[in-house]
Design an enzyme around this catalytic site. Structure first.
Site, PDB file in Angstrom:
ATOM      1  N   ARG A  60       0.687  -0.927  -0.214  1.00 40.19           N
ATOM      2  CA  ARG A  60       0.235  -0.247  -0.162  1.00 40.19           C
ATOM      3  C   ARG A  60       0.422   1.174   0.083  1.00 40.19           C
ATOM      4  O   ARG A  60       0.454   2.190  -0.777  1.00 40.19           O
ATOM      5  CB  ARG A  60      -0.933   0.001   1.623  1.00 40.19           C
ATOM      6  N   HIS A  64       0.581   4.019  -3.056  1.00 43.73           N
ATOM      7  CA  HIS A  64       0.316   5.612  -2.248  1.00 43.73           C
ATOM      8  C   HIS A  64       1.722   6.430  -2.964  1.00 43.73           C
ATOM      9  O   HIS A  64       1.622   8.015  -3.373  1.00 43.73           O
ATOM     10  CB  HIS A  64      -0.386   5.665  -1.173  1.00 43.73           C
ATOM     11  N   ASN A  92      -3.442   8.956   3.674  1.00 45.24           N
ATOM     12  CA  ASN A  92      -2.494   8.703   4.610  1.00 45.24           C
ATOM     13  C   ASN A  92      -1.955   8.316   5.611  1.00 45.24           C
ATOM     14  O   ASN A  92      -1.276   8.116   5.846  1.00 45.24           O
ATOM     15  CB  ASN A  92      -1.361   8.994   3.104  1.00 45.24           C
ATOM     16  N   HIS A 192      -6.004  -6.186  -2.355  1.00 40.53           N
ATOM     17  CA  HIS A 192      -6.887  -6.218  -1.244  1.00 40.53           C
ATOM     18  C   HIS A 192      -6.656  -7.617  -1.190  1.00 40.53           C
ATOM     19  O   HIS A 192      -7.125  -7.808   0.356  1.00 40.53           O
ATOM     20  CB  HIS A 192      -8.048  -6.025  -2.049  1.00 40.53           C
TER      21      HIS A 192
END
Length: 328
Positions: A60, A64, A92, A192
């Site tokens: 993740r 990001h 975040n 995910h």
């Protein structure tokens, strides 16, 4: 760590690269820091064994970072009294601290082995791949030679990261703006299959969903019932979080897509992938064929890893990952 044979279409990536990306290479540190891969992998393994959610957190964090200004470790920079950094934007703030710690630990060891040579952005890219492979996912080559960004601004984040409350069309548009088609978007959503999401991010699906239903009717009722119990105190305890894949949370596999078919998707944006005709064929393919998912995911991750990379004088090799060299 097992390595899979790459499908032929991945080879095309090496001949269709813009100039900055073509400066990257898998053997970039062979002479300047020959123990680079060994050191990063060692830290990744140690961290994952100690904190099993590290793989999902690193993936993740990597994503990001890359979708906002490119894979340049801008997400790792701390805010200053004069400027709010990317990592402190609301979307975040929930990024796991263990993912940041992973990069810091690897950087510390690499600075002892080969000072001033390895960028923080390369560490994050390499460690993410290692962790994905370690928890059962596909192995793919990581080209190296990225430089770290010289700045990080919170204002740059908006519109680049897909949010749980967005419509599928909005998410498709965000990915398309970065050069990813619908199939690649569905494959990347498979990230995910590991990791977790805080209850506040999906509470609207399980509490007071509408005037006629407490829960989202597309959600498996037994699954929704358990989530309602688990997240009951989410407003007072903001740390409450559920695994994205409740069936095999620590394993990178295609269960995420299988879950969708049963209404066991944590986020509405995930459940939408099996309901919308634009994405359903790909979600069904990956649910039925894990190898197809792995190949598509590896291909898409290679594309992510070279988004707007900085080379040469456009960046630097930070001595510390959370602050630029000019401020040290």
């Amino acid at each position: 760590m097992a390595r899979t044979v790459l499908p032929p279409f991945l080879c095309l990536l090496f001949v269709l690269l813009p100039s900055a990306q073509s400066k990257l290479s898998t053997d970039y540190y062979n002479k300047t820091c020959p123990n680079f891969a060994e050191i990063v992998q060692g830290v990744a393994v140690e961290k994952q064994l100690a904190i099993p959610t590290t793989a999902g957190g690193a993936l993740r964090l990597f994503f990001h970072d890359c979708v906002v200004g490119g894979c340049d470790a801008s997400i790792l920079l701390s805010s200053s009294p004069f400027s709010l950094a990317e990592r402190d934007v609301e979307v975040n703030k929930a990024l796991p601290g263990d993912a940041f710690d992973l990069v810091i630990r690897a950087k510390t060891k690499l600075e002892l082995a080969c000072p001033g040579v390895v960028s923080c952005s390369d560490i994050l890219a390499e460690a993410t791949r290692d962790l994905i492979s370690m928890v059962g996912g596909p192995y793919y080559p990581v080209r190296l030679g990225r430089k770290d960004s010289l700045q990080s601004h919170a204002a740059d984040v908006a519109g680049h990261i897909a949010l749980p409350n967005m419509t599928l069309s909005e998410i498709i548009d965000i990915f398309a703006a970065k050069g990813f088609n619908v199939q690649e978007m569905v494959a990347l959503s498979g990230a995910h299959t590991i990791g977790f999401t805080h209850c506040s991010q999906f509470a609207d699906r399980i509490y007071n969903f509408s005037k006629t239903s407490q829960v989202d009717p597309t959600m498996n009722p037994d699954y929704a019932r358990e989530l309602r119990k688990f997240c009951e105190n989410y407003k007072s305890d903001q740390t409450l979080a559920a695994f994205n894949d409740p069936m095999s949370p620590g394993k990178f596999d295609n269960t995420y897509y299988v879950n969708m078919q049963r209404g066991v998707a944590l986020l509405a944006s995930d459940q939408a992938l099996i309901l919308d005709p634009r994405t359903r064929p790909f979600a069904e393919t990956y649910a039925n064929d894990q190898n197809a998912f792995f190949q598509a995911f590896a291909h898409a991750m290679e594309k992510v890893s070279v988004l707007n990379v900085k080379t040469g004088a456009k960046g630097e090799v930070r001595r510390k990952c959370d602050v630029t060299n000019a401020l040290q």
